[in-house]
Every structure is written in C-alpha cells, then in structure tokens.
Design a protein around this motif. Structure first.
Motif, short mmCIF file in Angstrom:
data_model
loop_
_atom_site.label_atom_id
_atom_site.label_comp_id
_atom_site.label_asym_id
_atom_site.label_seq_id
_atom_site.Cartn_x
_atom_site.Cartn_y
_atom_site.Cartn_z
N PHE A 1 3.23 2.58 -0.32
CA PHE A 1 2.04 3.19 -0.92
C PHE A 1 1.64 2.44 -2.19
O PHE A 1 0.46 2.15 -2.40
CB PHE A 1 2.29 4.66 -1.24
N SER A 2 2.62 2.10 -3.02
CA SER A 2 2.28 1.36 -4.24
C SER A 2 1.75 -0.03 -3.89
O SER A 2 0.83 -0.53 -4.55
CB SER A 2 3.50 1.26 -5.17
N TYR A 3 2.27 -0.63 -2.84
CA TYR A 3 1.81 -1.94 -2.39
C TYR A 3 0.35 -1.87 -1.92
O TYR A 3 -0.48 -2.70 -2.27
CB TYR A 3 2.71 -2.42 -1.26
N ARG B 1 -1.87 0.54 -2.68
CA ARG B 1 -2.76 0.97 -3.77
C ARG B 1 -3.10 -0.17 -4.72
O ARG B 1 -4.16 -0.17 -5.33
CB ARG B 1 -2.15 2.13 -4.56
N ARG B 2 -2.21 -1.15 -4.84
CA ARG B 2 -2.51 -2.30 -5.70
C ARG B 2 -3.44 -3.28 -5.04
O ARG B 2 -3.87 -4.27 -5.65
CB ARG B 2 -1.21 -3.02 -6.10
N GLY B 3 -3.76 -3.07 -3.77
CA GLY B 3 -4.71 -3.93 -3.09
C GLY B 3 -4.06 -4.98 -2.23
O GLY B 3 -4.74 -5.76 -1.58
N ARG B 4 -2.76 -5.04 -2.21
CA ARG B 4 -2.08 -6.00 -1.35
C ARG B 4 -1.79 -5.34 -0.01
O ARG B 4 -1.54 -4.16 0.05
CB ARG B 4 -0.77 -6.45 -1.99
N GLY B 5 -1.81 -6.11 1.02
CA GLY B 5 -1.50 -5.57 2.33
C GLY B 5 -2.69 -4.88 2.98
O GLY B 5 -2.58 -4.32 4.05
N ASN B 6 -3.84 -4.88 2.33
CA ASN B 6 -5.05 -4.28 2.89
C ASN B 6 -5.94 -5.34 3.47
O ASN B 6 -5.93 -6.48 3.04
CB ASN B 6 -5.86 -3.56 1.79
N SER C 1 -8.73 5.19 5.66
CA SER C 1 -8.09 4.79 4.42
C SER C 1 -6.61 4.51 4.68
O SER C 1 -5.87 5.39 5.13
CB SER C 1 -8.24 5.89 3.37
N THR C 2 -6.17 3.29 4.40
CA THR C 2 -4.77 2.92 4.61
C THR C 2 -3.86 3.77 3.74
O THR C 2 -2.80 4.22 4.18
CB THR C 2 -4.57 1.43 4.28
N ALA C 3 -4.28 4.02 2.51
CA ALA C 3 -3.46 4.83 1.61
C ALA C 3 -3.29 6.24 2.15
O ALA C 3 -2.22 6.84 2.06
CB ALA C 3 -4.09 4.86 0.22
N ARG C 4 -4.33 6.78 2.76
CA ARG C 4 -4.25 8.13 3.32
C ARG C 4 -3.27 8.17 4.49
O ARG C 4 -2.51 9.12 4.65
CB ARG C 4 -5.63 8.61 3.76
N VAL C 5 -3.27 7.13 5.31
CA VAL C 5 -2.33 7.06 6.43
C VAL C 5 -0.89 7.02 5.91
O VAL C 5 0.00 7.70 6.43
CB VAL C 5 -2.63 5.84 7.32
N VAL C 6 -0.65 6.24 4.86
CA VAL C 6 0.69 6.15 4.27
C VAL C 6 1.10 7.51 3.70
O VAL C 6 2.25 7.94 3.87
CB VAL C 6 0.74 5.04 3.20
N ILE D 1 11.13 8.03 2.91
CA ILE D 1 10.34 8.42 1.74
C ILE D 1 10.32 7.29 0.72
O ILE D 1 9.26 6.93 0.19
CB ILE D 1 10.91 9.72 1.13
N VAL D 2 11.48 6.71 0.43
CA VAL D 2 11.54 5.62 -0.55
C VAL D 2 10.72 4.42 -0.08
O VAL D 2 9.92 3.86 -0.85
CB VAL D 2 13.01 5.22 -0.82
N LEU D 3 10.90 4.02 1.16
CA LEU D 3 10.14 2.88 1.68
C LEU D 3 8.65 3.19 1.74
O LEU D 3 7.81 2.32 1.49
CB LEU D 3 10.65 2.47 3.05
N GLY D 4 8.30 4.42 2.05
CA GLY D 4 6.90 4.82 2.06
C GLY D 4 6.28 4.76 0.68
O GLY D 4 5.12 4.37 0.52
N LEU D 5 7.03 5.16 -0.34
CA LEU D 5 6.52 5.07 -1.71
C LEU D 5 6.32 3.62 -2.13
O LEU D 5 5.34 3.30 -2.80
CB LEU D 5 7.47 5.78 -2.68
#
Length: 84
Positions: free
Chosen positions: A70-72, A74-79, A22-27, A63-67
C-alpha cells in the motif's frame, strides 16, 4: 465462430474498455480480507492450536506485506501512468 470477439455486444463496434479501478482501494480491500482472516483464526481455537499454531502468522504476514504494498502504491510506484 462469431466475429464479436473483443466487442461489448455483437451488434456494436465498440471495443471493451478496462475498468477504472483505484489500485490503492484494491490493496485496502485485500488488507481487510487479511484482517478478517486473522480475527477468524484467533476466534476459533481449533484453528490456532496444536499443529496449526503457525496459522495466525499467515494473515499477519499478509497484513505486513499488504501495508508495504500500500505504501509502495500510494507513493506512485508500481502504478500504471495516470492510475489512482
């Protein structure tokens, strides 16, 4: 040279398959690492005093860039298609 390149074992014909991760889990694990780094830097005074007074801002930026990342994700972009 062996002819088993790209195979799981030399005695089989199975190709190696990518791991389902899971990409989100890695982030999120990366976010956790930045939080731990920030806590360590703030807990040890020698790491954020004097010439190193800028060090706490490095994990804050991570942390800021990671957030944002993560939002990017989770919205389905970049996956990759179908990745979760």
């Amino acid at each position: 040279m062996s002819e088993s390149r790209g195979r799981a074992r030399p005695d089989t014909d199975e190709e190696l398959q990518p791991l389902a991760v899971s990409t989100a889990r890695v982030v999120l694990w990366g976010e956790l690492a930045w939080v731990v780094a920030l806590v360590v830097i703030l807990a040890v005074p020698a790491l954020h005093e004097g010439e190193r007074d800028w060090w706490p801002w490095v994990p804050v930026a991570g942390i800021v860039l990671g957030l944002i990342g993560f939002s990017y994700v989770r919205r389905g972009r970049g996956n990759a298609a179908g990745a979760q």
